[in-house]
Write a protein that holds these residues in place. Structure first.
Motif, PDB file in Angstrom:
ATOM      1  N   ARG A 103       0.840  -1.189  -0.037  1.00 29.48           N
ATOM      2  CA  ARG A 103      -0.113  -0.095  -0.048  1.00 29.48           C
ATOM      3  C   ARG A 103       0.875   1.322   0.017  1.00 29.48           C
ATOM      4  NH1 ARG A 103       1.980   2.956   4.593  1.00 29.48           N
ATOM      5  NH2 ARG A 103       1.462   1.759   6.444  1.00 29.48           N
ATOM      6  N   GLY A 104       0.376   2.395  -0.398  1.00 27.76           N
ATOM      7  CA  GLY A 104       0.960   3.483  -0.328  1.00 27.76           C
ATOM      8  C   GLY A 104       0.538   4.405   0.842  1.00 27.76           C
ATOM      9  N   LEU A 105      -0.077   5.553   0.672  1.00 25.76           N
ATOM     10  CA  LEU A 105      -0.870   6.209   2.019  1.00 25.76           C
ATOM     11  C   LEU A 105      -1.609   5.434   2.741  1.00 25.76           C
ATOM     12  CD1 LEU A 105      -0.568   9.144   3.086  1.00 25.76           C
ATOM     13  CD2 LEU A 105      -2.635   9.649   1.797  1.00 25.76           C
ATOM     14  N   ALA A 106      -1.515   5.622   3.948  1.00 23.16           N
ATOM     15  CA  ALA A 106      -2.632   4.908   5.108  1.00 23.16           C
ATOM     16  C   ALA A 106      -2.918   5.487   6.339  1.00 23.16           C
ATOM     17  CB  ALA A 106      -2.088   3.369   5.268  1.00 23.16           C
ATOM     18  N   PHE A 107      -4.044   5.589   6.820  1.00 28.05           N
ATOM     19  CA  PHE A 107      -4.656   6.063   8.041  1.00 28.05           C
ATOM     20  C   PHE A 107      -5.347   4.978   8.750  1.00 28.05           C
ATOM     21  CE2 PHE A 107      -4.000   9.934   5.572  1.00 28.05           C
ATOM     22  CZ  PHE A 107      -3.213  10.780   6.326  1.00 28.05           C
ATOM     23  N   HIS A 108      -4.497   4.641   9.941  1.00 28.93           N
ATOM     24  CA  HIS A 108      -5.268   3.824  10.755  1.00 28.93           C
ATOM     25  C   HIS A 108      -5.968   4.468  11.936  1.00 28.93           C
ATOM     26  CE1 HIS A 108      -2.864   0.668   8.880  1.00 28.93           C
ATOM     27  NE2 HIS A 108      -4.047  -0.345   9.504  1.00 28.93           N
ATOM     28  N   HIS A 109      -7.249   4.245  12.297  1.00 37.41           N
ATOM     29  CA  HIS A 109      -7.951   4.730  13.049  1.00 37.41           C
ATOM     30  C   HIS A 109      -8.474   3.792  13.969  1.00 37.41           C
ATOM     31  CE1 HIS A 109     -10.479   7.938  15.636  1.00 37.41           C
ATOM     32  NE2 HIS A 109     -11.757   6.940  15.131  1.00 37.41           N
ATOM     33  N   LEU A 110      -7.947   3.797  15.285  1.00 34.26           N
ATOM     34  CA  LEU A 110      -8.549   3.018  16.439  1.00 34.26           C
ATOM     35  C   LEU A 110      -9.627   3.634  17.274  1.00 34.26           C
ATOM     36  CD1 LEU A 110      -8.498  -0.027  17.885  1.00 34.26           C
ATOM     37  CD2 LEU A 110      -6.525   0.988  19.238  1.00 34.26           C
ATOM     38  N   SER A 111     -10.957   3.356  17.227  1.00 34.22           N
ATOM     39  CA  SER A 111     -12.022   3.857  18.195  1.00 34.22           C
ATOM     40  C   SER A 111     -12.339   3.136  19.187  1.00 34.22           C
ATOM     41  CB  SER A 111     -13.021   4.369  16.992  1.00 34.22           C
ATOM     42  OG  SER A 111     -13.639   3.183  16.445  1.00 34.22           O
ATOM     43  N   ASP A 112     -13.353   3.743  20.017  1.00 36.13           N
ATOM     44  CA  ASP A 112     -13.905   3.030  21.115  1.00 36.13           C
ATOM     45  C   ASP A 112     -13.244   2.056  21.816  1.00 36.13           C
ATOM     46  OD1 ASP A 112     -16.165   4.596  20.285  1.00 36.13           O
ATOM     47  OD2 ASP A 112     -16.788   2.796  18.989  1.00 36.13           O
ATOM     48  N   PRO A 113     -11.898   2.504  22.299  1.00 33.10           N
ATOM     49  CA  PRO A 113     -10.972   1.439  23.130  1.00 33.10           C
ATOM     50  C   PRO A 113     -11.387   1.181  24.409  1.00 33.10           C
ATOM     51  CG  PRO A 113     -10.058   3.556  22.997  1.00 33.10           C
ATOM     52  CD  PRO A 113     -11.210   3.636  22.039  1.00 33.10           C
ATOM     53  N   GLU A 114     -11.495  -0.123  24.830  1.00 35.81           N
ATOM     54  CA  GLU A 114     -11.629  -0.454  26.015  1.00 35.81           C
ATOM     55  C   GLU A 114     -10.517  -1.168  26.590  1.00 35.81           C
ATOM     56  OE1 GLU A 114     -15.286  -2.726  27.059  1.00 35.81           O
ATOM     57  OE2 GLU A 114     -16.750  -0.860  26.311  1.00 35.81           O
ATOM     58  N   ILE A 115     -10.023  -0.775  27.933  1.00 40.77           N
ATOM     59  CA  ILE A 115      -8.881  -1.235  28.238  1.00 40.77           C
ATOM     60  C   ILE A 115      -9.320  -1.978  29.885  1.00 40.77           C
ATOM     61  CG2 ILE A 115      -6.622  -1.054  29.493  1.00 40.77           C
ATOM     62  CD1 ILE A 115      -6.504   1.450  27.305  1.00 40.77           C
ATOM     63  N   ALA A 116      -8.710  -3.431  29.769  1.00 38.67           N
ATOM     64  CA  ALA A 116      -9.148  -4.103  31.089  1.00 38.67           C
ATOM     65  C   ALA A 116      -7.828  -4.514  31.900  1.00 38.67           C
ATOM     66  CB  ALA A 116     -10.034  -5.319  31.003  1.00 38.67           C
ATOM     67  N   ILE A 117      -7.640  -4.404  33.100  1.00 34.58           N
ATOM     68  CA  ILE A 117      -6.199  -4.486  33.598  1.00 34.58           C
ATOM     69  C   ILE A 117      -6.535  -5.335  34.797  1.00 34.58           C
ATOM     70  CG2 ILE A 117      -4.115  -3.428  34.810  1.00 34.58           C
ATOM     71  CD1 ILE A 117      -5.018  -0.985  33.380  1.00 34.58           C
ATOM     72  N   ASP A 118      -5.599  -6.388  35.008  1.00 35.75           N
ATOM     73  CA  ASP A 118      -5.655  -7.258  36.112  1.00 35.75           C
ATOM     74  C   ASP A 118      -5.283  -6.744  37.243  1.00 35.75           C
ATOM     75  OD1 ASP A 118      -3.051  -7.229  36.208  1.00 35.75           O
ATOM     76  OD2 ASP A 118      -2.684  -9.426  35.749  1.00 35.75           O
ATOM     77  N   ASP A 119      -5.623  -7.508  38.485  1.00 38.50           N
ATOM     78  CA  ASP A 119      -5.474  -6.930  39.766  1.00 38.50           C
ATOM     79  C   ASP A 119      -4.076  -6.583  40.118  1.00 38.50           C
ATOM     80  OD1 ASP A 119      -8.125  -7.035  40.329  1.00 38.50           O
ATOM     81  OD2 ASP A 119      -7.966  -9.135  41.370  1.00 38.50           O
ATOM     82  N   GLU A 120      -3.073  -7.186  39.746  1.00 35.68           N
ATOM     83  CA  GLU A 120      -1.544  -7.195  39.938  1.00 35.68           C
ATOM     84  C   GLU A 120      -1.178  -5.991  39.080  1.00 35.68           C
ATOM     85  OE1 GLU A 120      -3.073  -9.993  39.179  1.00 35.68           O
ATOM     86  OE2 GLU A 120      -3.300 -10.585  41.495  1.00 35.68           O
ATOM     87  N   ILE A 121      -1.784  -5.490  37.886  1.00 36.38           N
ATOM     88  CA  ILE A 121      -1.400  -4.459  37.032  1.00 36.38           C
ATOM     89  C   ILE A 121      -0.271  -5.144  36.216  1.00 36.38           C
ATOM     90  CG2 ILE A 121      -0.954  -2.021  36.431  1.00 36.38           C
ATOM     91  CD1 ILE A 121      -1.977  -1.272  39.229  1.00 36.38           C
TER      92      ILE A 121
END
Length: 211
Positions: A103-121
């Motif tokens: 590919r040539g030109l590209a734009f990646h857009h990540l939307s509505d991210p959800e992040i879940a972390i364990d108790d110990e981080i």
């Protein structure tokens, strides 16, 4: 079936199958209201660093900077996408080198991210929608997908240890709508345009867009 997860899985294969479709929701675990201020700040900092990893994925990919992109992956990372399963840094690198080459030109857009972390981080999951606009062989098109990143804190840095990207739709762009001629009423105070601020003016059409 509820998508709520109270216990984080150890790997991709332990995720419920309902969460491995095109629309992935990894609901955040209940907020620890009774946690100490220090613990809550540590989780906020971890979430911030994980978001930076996701941002780096998009920016480095679009820039074609394979070296920076590879810094987000652990040595034993596993990537699963429409092309197959890629285990280890060499295989993952070859996957992205091929994708960037095609590919040539590209734009990646990540939307509505959800992040879940364990108790110990120490372990975390991040999910979201991914929309990529790219030009291949002079033809602009888009890809819609969902992504799942499994990360671990390794030597003080968050690294992706598993990644799954599922494409749900690809589309192309038709010819632009014909525009009526409108006399210009612009009154710029200087001749410099956005093209003058770029190192490579070939990537834009000078004077055709204003944002």
């Amino acid at each position: 079936m509820s998508n709520d997860i109270t216990e984080l899985p150890a790997n991709l294969h332990q995720l419920p199958r309902t969460l491995l479709g095109f629309h992935v929701q990894l609901a955040s675990r209940p907020t620890e209201r009774d946690a100490s201020l220090e613990a809550r700040v540590a989780r906020i900092e971890a979430r911030h660093e994980i978001q930076r990893v996701l941002n780096l994925y998009a920016y480095a990919y679009d820039a074609g900077d394979i070296e920076r992109m590879m810094t987000i992956y652990s040595a034993d990372c596993v990537l699963v996408n429409g092309g197959g399963t890629f285990e280890g840094l060499d295989a993952i690198r070859s996957n992205y080198e091929q994708a960037i080459l095609e590919r040539g030109l590209a734009f990646h857009h990540l939307s509505d991210p959800e992040i879940a972390i364990d108790d110990e981080i120490e372990s975390a999951w991040a999910t979201g929608y991914l929309h990529n606009l790219a030009v291949r062989d002079g033809n602009p098109g888009g890809t819609m997908a969902s992504c799942v990143f499994h990360l671990r804190s390794i030597d003080g840095a968050w690294k992706v240890v598993e990644c799954r990207i599922a494409v749900s739709e690809q589309h192309s762009f038709g010819p632009p709508y014909p525009r009526k001629h409108v006399p210009s009423v612009l009154r710029p105070t200087g001749a410099e345009t956005t093209a003058d601020l770029l190192d490579d003016v070939s990537i834009i059409k000078k004077g055709t867009a204003r944002s």
